[in-house]
Design a protein around this motif. Structure first.
Motif: not given
Length: 222
Positions: A87-88, A148-150, A153-161, A192-197
């Protein structure tokens, strides 16, 4: 390497040096913060239990000042600390006593994630709905405001998008974004997905949909 156990810190440092890494050591949170904030650091291995500053507080301070990948060292059974760590802004964790080979594998996976965008020849700016992604700087903007993404989190978002509108299986997302296999009872990806949301969603409907039993899907904007 921020770890107050002298024997463990020395063991891990010797092993990492033998694998070609240059490691700088700190036994306290304050010394570790000073080392991590200069431009020579590429990644931080951070123990949670430190004598002066709690490792989670160190992580909070790091996230105010840097986007470096951070791997937490946690005692077995400290699930709450691991959840709070994600979470942090932690990118990964490994329980102690840790296998040095596994730590090397986690470090290499994290560094690959950070370097991945520099090797692609695709468009240097991506836009989808209210998001704008600048791969060269590894930055994400929502309605022109920075998010501000870790690194993870950035990599997960990139894959999903990159597969918006399609289902990305958890096993694939874990491998592509975190660089390792999904194992039973490992909720790292879910957290990580929860934090992205939490960081991206503004309305009632989440832009990252859970497909029960399969994985996740990024909703295409209307």
């Amino acid at each position: 390497m921020i770890e107050d156990d002298d024997e463990l810190r020395s063991l891990l440092t010797r092993y990492l040096n033998g694998q070609g890494f240059v490691v700088r050591e700190a036994a306290t949170g304050s010394d570790g913060l000073a080392l991590a904030q200069d431009e020579l650091a590429d990644l931080v291995v951070l123990d949670i239990m430190l004598p002066d500053i709690n490792g989670l507080d160190v992580l909070r301070q790091l996230r105010y000042r840097t986007r470096l990948p951070v791997i937490l060292l946690t005692a077995r059974g400290e699930e709450t600390d691991r959840i709070v760590g994600f979470e942090v802004g932690a990118d990964d964790y490994i329980p102690k006593p840790c296998n040095p080979r596994e730590l090397v594998a986690r470090i290499q996976a994290a560094l690959r994630r950070v370097a991945w965008d520099q090797k692609t020849d695709g468009p240097r700016t991506q836009a989808i709905g209210d998001l704008r992604i600048e791969p060269d700087a590894r930055r994400v903007y929502q309605d022109d405001q920075p998010v501000e993404l870790t690194a993870t989190e950035y990599e997960i978002l990139q894959v999903l998008i990159s597969r918006a509108g399609s289902v990305v299986r958890k096993t694939d997302l874990m491998q592509w974004a975190l660089g390792r296999r999904l194992t039973p009872h490992d909720r790292t990806l879910d957290m990580h997905v929860s934090n992205l949301r939490r960081k991206l969603d503004k309305g009632d409907a989440s832009r990252i949909e859970t497909i029960r039993g399969l994985g996740y899907s990024y909703r295409r904007p209307a």
